[in-house]
Design a protein around this motif. Structure first.
Motif, PDB file in Angstrom:
ATOM      1  N   MET A  68       0.788  -1.166  -0.092  1.00 14.12           N
ATOM      2  CA  MET A  68      -0.242   0.045   0.031  1.00 14.12           C
ATOM      3  C   MET A  68       0.954   1.382   0.008  1.00 14.12           C
ATOM      4  SD  MET A  68      -3.028   1.197   0.089  1.00 14.12           S
ATOM      5  CE  MET A  68      -4.467   0.091   0.565  1.00 14.12           C
ATOM      6  N   ALA A  69       1.877   1.411   0.800  1.00 12.47           N
ATOM      7  CA  ALA A  69       2.766   2.612   0.931  1.00 12.47           C
ATOM      8  C   ALA A  69       3.612   2.841  -0.131  1.00 12.47           C
ATOM      9  CB  ALA A  69       3.586   2.331   2.332  1.00 12.47           C
ATOM     10  N   ARG A  70       4.016   1.533  -0.943  1.00 13.62           N
ATOM     11  CA  ARG A  70       4.734   1.503  -2.159  1.00 13.62           C
ATOM     12  C   ARG A  70       3.927   2.187  -3.265  1.00 13.62           C
ATOM     13  NH1 ARG A  70       9.482   2.595  -4.425  1.00 13.62           N
ATOM     14  NH2 ARG A  70       9.418   1.556  -6.481  1.00 13.62           N
ATOM     15  N   ALA A  71       2.400   1.821  -3.196  1.00 13.89           N
ATOM     16  CA  ALA A  71       1.659   2.199  -4.260  1.00 13.89           C
ATOM     17  C   ALA A  71       1.363   3.864  -4.435  1.00 13.89           C
ATOM     18  CB  ALA A  71       0.175   1.622  -4.090  1.00 13.89           C
ATOM     19  N   LYS A  72       1.368   4.131  -2.860  1.00 14.88           N
ATOM     20  CA  LYS A  72       1.237   5.718  -2.717  1.00 14.88           C
ATOM     21  C   LYS A  72       2.393   6.500  -3.172  1.00 14.88           C
ATOM     22  CE  LYS A  72      -2.489   6.306  -0.255  1.00 14.88           C
ATOM     23  NZ  LYS A  72      -3.685   7.050  -0.667  1.00 14.88           N
ATOM     24  N   ALA A  73       3.853   5.863  -2.793  1.00 17.29           N
ATOM     25  CA  ALA A  73       4.998   6.503  -3.263  1.00 17.29           C
ATOM     26  C   ALA A  73       4.927   6.532  -4.645  1.00 17.29           C
ATOM     27  CB  ALA A  73       6.122   5.849  -2.594  1.00 17.29           C
TER      28      ALA A  73
END
Length: 103
Positions: free
Chosen positions: A1-6
């Motif tokens: 999830m965090a990687r997708a946001k980044a």
């Protein structure tokens, strides 16, 4: 999830930077930076939103930081050759940023 946001943020920044470079090209071609207020706005935007630095500009192009500050705040107008130098530097540095994002 965090990687997708980044990744999403990186794409948004990249798209904004690409749009900025395109706008610079069009404005430069049209001679819009001959107008002191347009030049000041472009310089301020470049140095505040796209991570470019007045210090790097001063060092790379042998321009005093005082002159850059005066141009950015509309207190002085650079000569035509100086405008071309500054615009060229900004376009080059913005392209370098874009290339580093695309790697």
């Amino acid at each position: 999830m965090a990687r997708a946001k980044a990744d999403e943020l990186a794409k948004a920044y990249r798209d904004g930077l690409a749009g900025f470079i395109g706008a610079l090209e069009r404005a430069d071609t049209a001679g819009r930076f001959d107008d002191p207020s347009n030049f000041a706005s472009m310089l301020e935007l470049s140095l505040t939103r796209y991570g470019l630095s007045a210090t790097a500009l001063a060092e790379d192009e042998k321009i005093s930081k005082g002159a850059i500050s005066k141009w950015m705040h509309g207190q002085a107008v650079p000569s035509s050759p100086a405008r071309k130098t500054v615009v060229g530097w900004i376009k080059r540095k913005a392209r370098e940023q874009l290339e580093s994002i695309d790697r």
